[in-house]
Enzyme design. Sequence first.
Site, PDB file in Angstrom:
ATOM      1  N   ARG A  51      19.474  48.476  37.837  1.00 58.23           N
ATOM      2  CA  ARG A  51      20.128  49.577  36.975  1.00 58.23           C
ATOM      3  C   ARG A  51      19.738  49.510  35.503  1.00 58.23           C
ATOM      4  O   ARG A  51      20.358  48.576  35.023  1.00 58.23           O
ATOM      5  CB  ARG A  51      21.366  49.776  37.544  1.00 58.23           C
ATOM      6  CG  ARG A  51      22.015  51.224  36.878  1.00 58.23           C
ATOM      7  CD  ARG A  51      23.585  51.164  37.289  1.00 58.23           C
ATOM      8  NE  ARG A  51      24.164  52.124  36.261  1.00 58.23           N
ATOM      9  CZ  ARG A  51      25.312  51.974  35.650  1.00 58.23           C
ATOM     10  NH1 ARG A  51      26.096  50.843  35.934  1.00 58.23           N
ATOM     11  NH2 ARG A  51      25.724  52.889  34.707  1.00 58.23           N
ATOM     12  N   HIS A  68      24.182  56.309  28.659  1.00 55.46           N
ATOM     13  CA  HIS A  68      25.037  54.965  28.650  1.00 55.46           C
ATOM     14  C   HIS A  68      25.406  54.892  26.973  1.00 55.46           C
ATOM     15  O   HIS A  68      25.272  53.812  26.560  1.00 55.46           O
ATOM     16  CB  HIS A  68      24.310  53.738  29.191  1.00 55.46           C
ATOM     17  CG  HIS A  68      25.338  52.800  29.530  1.00 55.46           C
ATOM     18  ND1 HIS A  68      25.171  52.088  30.831  1.00 55.46           N
ATOM     19  CD2 HIS A  68      26.248  52.166  28.902  1.00 55.46           C
ATOM     20  CE1 HIS A  68      26.314  51.034  30.994  1.00 55.46           C
ATOM     21  NE2 HIS A  68      26.975  51.299  29.996  1.00 55.46           N
ATOM     22  N   ASN A  85      27.304  57.135  32.495  1.00 54.67           N
ATOM     23  CA  ASN A  85      28.089  56.035  32.891  1.00 54.67           C
ATOM     24  C   ASN A  85      29.598  56.232  32.197  1.00 54.67           C
ATOM     25  O   ASN A  85      29.511  56.266  31.002  1.00 54.67           O
ATOM     26  CB  ASN A  85      27.362  55.009  32.420  1.00 54.67           C
ATOM     27  CG  ASN A  85      27.927  53.563  32.528  1.00 54.67           C
ATOM     28  OD1 ASN A  85      27.952  52.984  33.622  1.00 54.67           O
ATOM     29  ND2 ASN A  85      28.714  52.905  31.407  1.00 54.67           N
ATOM     30  N   ASN A 125      32.276  51.798  38.875  1.00 60.74           N
ATOM     31  CA  ASN A 125      32.206  50.302  38.072  1.00 60.74           C
ATOM     32  C   ASN A 125      33.885  50.022  38.108  1.00 60.74           C
ATOM     33  O   ASN A 125      34.779  50.795  37.922  1.00 60.74           O
ATOM     34  CB  ASN A 125      31.965  50.854  36.804  1.00 60.74           C
ATOM     35  CG  ASN A 125      30.380  51.159  36.456  1.00 60.74           C
ATOM     36  OD1 ASN A 125      29.677  51.092  37.392  1.00 60.74           O
ATOM     37  ND2 ASN A 125      30.121  51.440  35.159  1.00 60.74           N
ATOM     38  N   TYR A 130      36.652  46.669  37.697  1.00 58.02           N
ATOM     39  CA  TYR A 130      36.774  45.303  37.025  1.00 58.02           C
ATOM     40  C   TYR A 130      38.135  45.048  37.070  1.00 58.02           C
ATOM     41  O   TYR A 130      38.063  43.573  36.960  1.00 58.02           O
ATOM     42  CB  TYR A 130      36.488  45.623  35.470  1.00 58.02           C
ATOM     43  CG  TYR A 130      34.908  45.549  35.065  1.00 58.02           C
ATOM     44  CD1 TYR A 130      34.157  44.481  35.142  1.00 58.02           C
ATOM     45  CD2 TYR A 130      34.566  46.936  34.828  1.00 58.02           C
ATOM     46  CE1 TYR A 130      32.641  44.653  34.883  1.00 58.02           C
ATOM     47  CE2 TYR A 130      33.140  47.052  34.554  1.00 58.02           C
ATOM     48  CZ  TYR A 130      32.280  45.734  34.670  1.00 58.02           C
ATOM     49  OH  TYR A 130      30.994  46.024  34.187  1.00 58.02           O
ATOM     50  N   GLU A 143      28.827  48.662  38.900  1.00 57.40           N
ATOM     51  CA  GLU A 143      28.956  47.554  38.092  1.00 57.40           C
ATOM     52  C   GLU A 143      30.035  46.718  38.574  1.00 57.40           C
ATOM     53  O   GLU A 143      31.117  47.400  39.091  1.00 57.40           O
ATOM     54  CB  GLU A 143      29.526  48.057  36.677  1.00 57.40           C
ATOM     55  CG  GLU A 143      28.278  48.457  35.762  1.00 57.40           C
ATOM     56  CD  GLU A 143      28.721  48.923  34.390  1.00 57.40           C
ATOM     57  OE1 GLU A 143      29.727  48.150  33.960  1.00 57.40           O
ATOM     58  OE2 GLU A 143      28.185  49.515  33.649  1.00 57.40           O
ATOM     59  N   TRP A 175      27.358  43.072  37.272  1.00 55.08           N
ATOM     60  CA  TRP A 175      27.340  43.498  35.639  1.00 55.08           C
ATOM     61  C   TRP A 175      27.642  41.898  35.117  1.00 55.08           C
ATOM     62  O   TRP A 175      28.667  41.457  35.253  1.00 55.08           O
ATOM     63  CB  TRP A 175      28.307  44.453  35.341  1.00 55.08           C
ATOM     64  CG  TRP A 175      28.173  44.490  33.706  1.00 55.08           C
ATOM     65  CD1 TRP A 175      28.700  43.841  32.878  1.00 55.08           C
ATOM     66  CD2 TRP A 175      27.220  45.548  33.065  1.00 55.08           C
ATOM     67  NE1 TRP A 175      28.330  43.954  31.484  1.00 55.08           N
ATOM     68  CE2 TRP A 175      27.391  45.182  31.697  1.00 55.08           C
ATOM     69  CE3 TRP A 175      26.275  46.556  33.604  1.00 55.08           C
ATOM     70  CZ2 TRP A 175      26.597  46.015  30.772  1.00 55.08           C
ATOM     71  CZ3 TRP A 175      25.591  47.024  32.555  1.00 55.08           C
ATOM     72  CH2 TRP A 175      25.959  46.859  31.164  1.00 55.08           C
ATOM     73  N   TRP A 216      29.558  45.534  23.387  1.00 56.11           N
ATOM     74  CA  TRP A 216      30.322  46.703  22.422  1.00 56.11           C
ATOM     75  C   TRP A 216      31.159  46.065  21.343  1.00 56.11           C
ATOM     76  O   TRP A 216      30.581  45.230  20.292  1.00 56.11           O
ATOM     77  CB  TRP A 216      31.109  47.637  23.525  1.00 56.11           C
ATOM     78  CG  TRP A 216      30.035  48.071  24.486  1.00 56.11           C
ATOM     79  CD1 TRP A 216      30.168  47.773  25.904  1.00 56.11           C
ATOM     80  CD2 TRP A 216      29.040  48.855  24.456  1.00 56.11           C
ATOM     81  NE1 TRP A 216      29.333  48.481  26.606  1.00 56.11           N
ATOM     82  CE2 TRP A 216      28.492  49.026  25.730  1.00 56.11           C
ATOM     83  CE3 TRP A 216      28.529  49.647  23.205  1.00 56.11           C
ATOM     84  CZ2 TRP A 216      27.341  49.778  26.219  1.00 56.11           C
ATOM     85  CZ3 TRP A 216      27.205  50.121  23.508  1.00 56.11           C
ATOM     86  CH2 TRP A 216      26.758  50.338  24.963  1.00 56.11           C
ATOM     87  N   PHE A 271      28.881  38.349  29.917  1.00 52.48           N
ATOM     88  CA  PHE A 271      29.146  38.680  31.466  1.00 52.48           C
ATOM     89  C   PHE A 271      27.996  38.333  32.219  1.00 52.48           C
ATOM     90  O   PHE A 271      27.775  38.662  33.305  1.00 52.48           O
ATOM     91  CB  PHE A 271      29.126  40.307  31.617  1.00 52.48           C
ATOM     92  CG  PHE A 271      30.863  40.740  31.204  1.00 52.48           C
ATOM     93  CD1 PHE A 271      31.559  41.153  32.288  1.00 52.48           C
ATOM     94  CD2 PHE A 271      30.987  40.913  29.761  1.00 52.48           C
ATOM     95  CE1 PHE A 271      32.851  41.799  32.001  1.00 52.48           C
ATOM     96  CE2 PHE A 271      32.265  41.507  29.575  1.00 52.48           C
ATOM     97  CZ  PHE A 271      33.144  42.067  30.812  1.00 52.48           C
TER      98      PHE A 271
END
Length: 463
Positions: free
Chosen positions: A75, A119, A164, A294, A296, A368, A415, A423, A431
């Site tokens: 992806r 994204h 995203n 996604n 986390y 992700e 991910w 970012w 990651f």
Amino acid sequence: MRKFPPNFRWGTATAAYQIEGAARLDGRGPSIWDAFSHIPGKIHDGHTGDVACDHYHRYEEDIALLKDMGVKCYRFSISWPRILPQGRGQVNEKGVAFYNKLIDLLIENDIEPWVTIYHWDLPLALQIEMDGLMNPAIATCFADFARICFARFGDRIRHWITLNEPWCCALLGHGSGDFAPGRESDTEPYVVAHNLLRAHAYMVDVYRREFQPTQRGVIGITNNSNWYRPLTDSEEDRAAAERALDFTLGWFAEPVYCGCYPQSMRDRIGSKLPEFTEEDRALLKGSSDFFGLNHYSTNLAAEPPSPGTMEKKARIGGGIMGEHGVDLTDDPSWKQTDMGWNIVPWGLRELLCWISERYGHPPIYVTENGCAMPGEGDREVALNDTGRVEFFKEYIGACHEAIERGADLRGYMSWGMLDNFEWEYGGSKRFGLIWVDFEDQDRYPKASYHWYSNVCKNNGLED
């Protein structure tokens, strides 16, 4: 060996601004992230995505690593300003050529390309000229850009993701100001979210009317969400946990699956929450062929002991998250990643099952899931990333449990493929399954790369 269903898609994921670099080469225009990352103090240590992982020049090496890892799909996102430097108008053919080479090489190596259309790298010209995501007309700009992507690449792409994590664009870009374009507001996030949902619907409409009948691909959206477990079994805490889900995942999933915002948001936000027109509602409802997720972390959710008493950390986005009226806390026994995110594998299982029950058993892809671990600026520490291996083992195990409980989970993408520009954290949070030396751009597969390779090649998890 815990086997996964036949044709289960194992993959990994990246984003254009985080890995490509070549920010001013071959006709690419600037994005809001180019502008934001060059503002002093916005990004850790002044890092930018100017070079990032230099994937633009090293894509052949990176695809060879993907091939060696044995992933079935990859992806990636298409940089809007690399295709349309001004956000609209003249197409940059050198940008098109790059993605054609990337897509063709992936297919040659038996890796299925999955494309994210947006994204977060909005062309800067659209931000300056029309106030970016705040302008309702931006939805038409998204549709026009998507049409170019479908026309130029759709003969080889079978899986499209429109957006995203629009939650992050809305909350972090226009609420807290931590993400580009760096605006702080209690009201802008609702407007941005609304326009992004409309943009998603417009892109899907273009695909379904003009391209899907001949290209025969599928299209959907990827949303992010934590799982929220009630602090106690009280009715109040269970309702608080549901509200937290409404204000995170339901905010963007409910319009796509039901045509309207969650009732709890309508009750609490009132007139600050925009209304969909009948036309937009009709385009939105049923506008995803699969559910992209996604995930986390997990939190505990409780009814605040009194109005206005909220955990400070819950006030993400200029105070907007306080409007859900949920006290978010952590279990002190939970381990955390280098991001301070809780490691709670069963949270992913519960979220997958919740999605399945809430939205009518849709096909789901985890697009992700991953972690940053401490100390990985040191290459030797990073290459022996046993903590990440354990993270993946437990989270992928939770995916298997969700399938056993009836969730129609069809794929999992880690991910991320590479350590990259993370970012606002720049290169300080890693990651990747592959360690990147940001000075010379050399790649070094970590222990997790080799472990995940075995999962991909065996379509299963060793007990």
